[in-house]
Structures are given as C-alpha cells and as structure tokens.
Design an enzyme around this catalytic site. Structure first.
Site, short mmCIF file in Angstrom:
data_model
loop_
_atom_site.label_atom_id
_atom_site.label_comp_id
_atom_site.label_asym_id
_atom_site.label_seq_id
_atom_site.Cartn_x
_atom_site.Cartn_y
_atom_site.Cartn_z
N VAL A 9 0.74 -1.29 -0.09
CA VAL A 9 -0.06 0.07 0.10
C VAL A 9 0.74 1.15 0.00
CG1 VAL A 9 -2.02 -0.95 1.09
CG2 VAL A 9 -0.15 -0.17 2.40
N SER A 10 0.27 2.27 -0.58
CA SER A 10 1.18 3.54 -0.60
C SER A 10 1.22 4.25 0.75
CB SER A 10 0.52 4.57 -1.65
OG SER A 10 0.49 3.77 -2.99
N SER A 11 0.50 4.25 1.47
CA SER A 11 0.73 5.16 2.55
C SER A 11 0.29 4.48 3.99
CB SER A 11 -0.35 6.28 2.86
OG SER A 11 -1.77 5.85 2.39
N GLN A 14 -3.17 3.26 5.08
CA GLN A 14 -3.95 2.34 4.37
C GLN A 14 -3.73 0.75 4.78
OE1 GLN A 14 -2.14 3.43 0.45
NE2 GLN A 14 -4.37 3.68 -0.20
#
Length: 201
Positions: A9-11, A14
């Site tokens: 996931v990017s952040s 999340q």
C-alpha cells in the site's frame, strides 16, 4: 518451485489486510509473503528488493493487482520483462486472470510474446483509466468553481472576540502578538481583518 506474494500500500494509514488475506487463501507460506508500505513511484523498496534476491528459476510471484508492482505503464512493463526474461519466474495477477504467465507454458516458445502483448494492453487500459479519472475530477472542480463553490480554507470572519480584542490592541493595552493569539489568527490574516473592520466602522 516456490510461491511468493507481494503486498503493498502507498501510505501508512492504508490497510494491507485484504491483500494478506488473499495470500493466505491461496496457500502462500508466511515466509514468502512480503509486505510493504511504500510509494509505487520506483522499485527502491526494501522488501521488494529482498524478495527479488530470493527468486530462483521457476518460482511464481502472485500480486493482487497490477498497480502493486508500480505506478505507471512503462515502469510496470520494464519490471515485468526483467522478472520473466531475466529472473525467469512466473507472475500471476489475481485481479487480471489473463495476466497469468503459467497459462502460456505450452505454447512453443511464444508464451512470453503473448503475456507481453496482454500486459501492454491491460497496463495501457489501467493508465488510460487513471487519466480519465483525473480529467473527471478536474472537470468537476471547474464546474464547481463556475457554480460558486469555493475551495481551500474557510475565511476567518470578524467575530465578537475580534471586536473585543481590537480596541485593546489599538489602544496599546496588548501587543499585536497577544491579540493574534486571542483571536486565533496568523499575522497576515489578522491585519487583513483589521483593515476590513476599520473600513466598516
């Protein structure tokens, strides 16, 4: 042959839960599930690079969706080519059944060509859809602005607190810093409201 799963996931806020659950459902051993909270802007991700160093010929990499590999079409294509042709592993994209290189093993040497063509098409479609979404968002913002919707922080109005603090500051009973603190405004906002207030008196 070993089965790997890469979840990303990017952040930090999340959740990886859905991807990890998928990995367990298809029977991936825990030591071969690689989890990362990192941007997809490049492949300089510690867990991903560790996983790549472990690959041996014939291993299979599972990912939930194509964008778990990378952010844009060319980056995904380049990585795909390296993994299949140089690392000699197979890739299965669970959300895109056509992108399963294990399906094309018995096609007399053209398996990599077929998977490359399918990847080209699907990655183009994915990137095109991202562009369309961005265009729709921008169009929505333009329409909202035309209809009088204001974006950004709400203007801090001249309230009763300001009206009571203003004369104390004006008569030098309190400093400007103290006045700003009491009304909860920064310097530029405070002096703008002062100008507005004085023009209304």
């Amino acid at each position: 042959m070993r089965h790997f799963f890469y979840a990303r996931v990017s952040s930090k806020d999340q959740s990886l839960e859905r991807q990890i659950s998928t990995a367990k459902e298809i029977g991936i051993a825990e030591e071969y599930i690689f989890i990362e909270k990192a941007s997809g802007k490049d492949f300089k991700r510690p867990e991903y690079q560790l996983m790549k160093r472990m690959f041996r010929d014939g291993d299979i990499l599972y990912i939930k969706s194509l964008d778990r590999l990378g952010r844009n079409k060319q980056m995904i294509l380049d990585e795909w080519q390296e993994l299949i042709k140089e690392r000699k592993i197979d890739i299965t994209v669970l959300d895109m059944p056509l992108l399963d290189t294990t399906k094309y093993k018995d096609l007399n040497g053209i398996e990599s060509l077929i998977s490359d063509l399918i990847l080209q098409l699907l990655s183009y479609m994915a990137e095109d859809e991202r562009k369309r979404i961005k265009e729709r968002q921008e169009e929505g913002i333009r329409t909202a602005i035309q209809n009088g919707v204001k974006f950004g922080r709400k203007k801090m109005e001249i309230n009763e607190t300001f009206k009571s603090v203003y004369p104390e500051w004006k008569q030098n009973k309190i400093t400007a810093v103290e006045a700003m603190k009491r009304v909860g405004m920064k310097s530029n906002t405070f002096y703008r409201r002062v100008k507005e207030y004085e023009s209304s008196l």
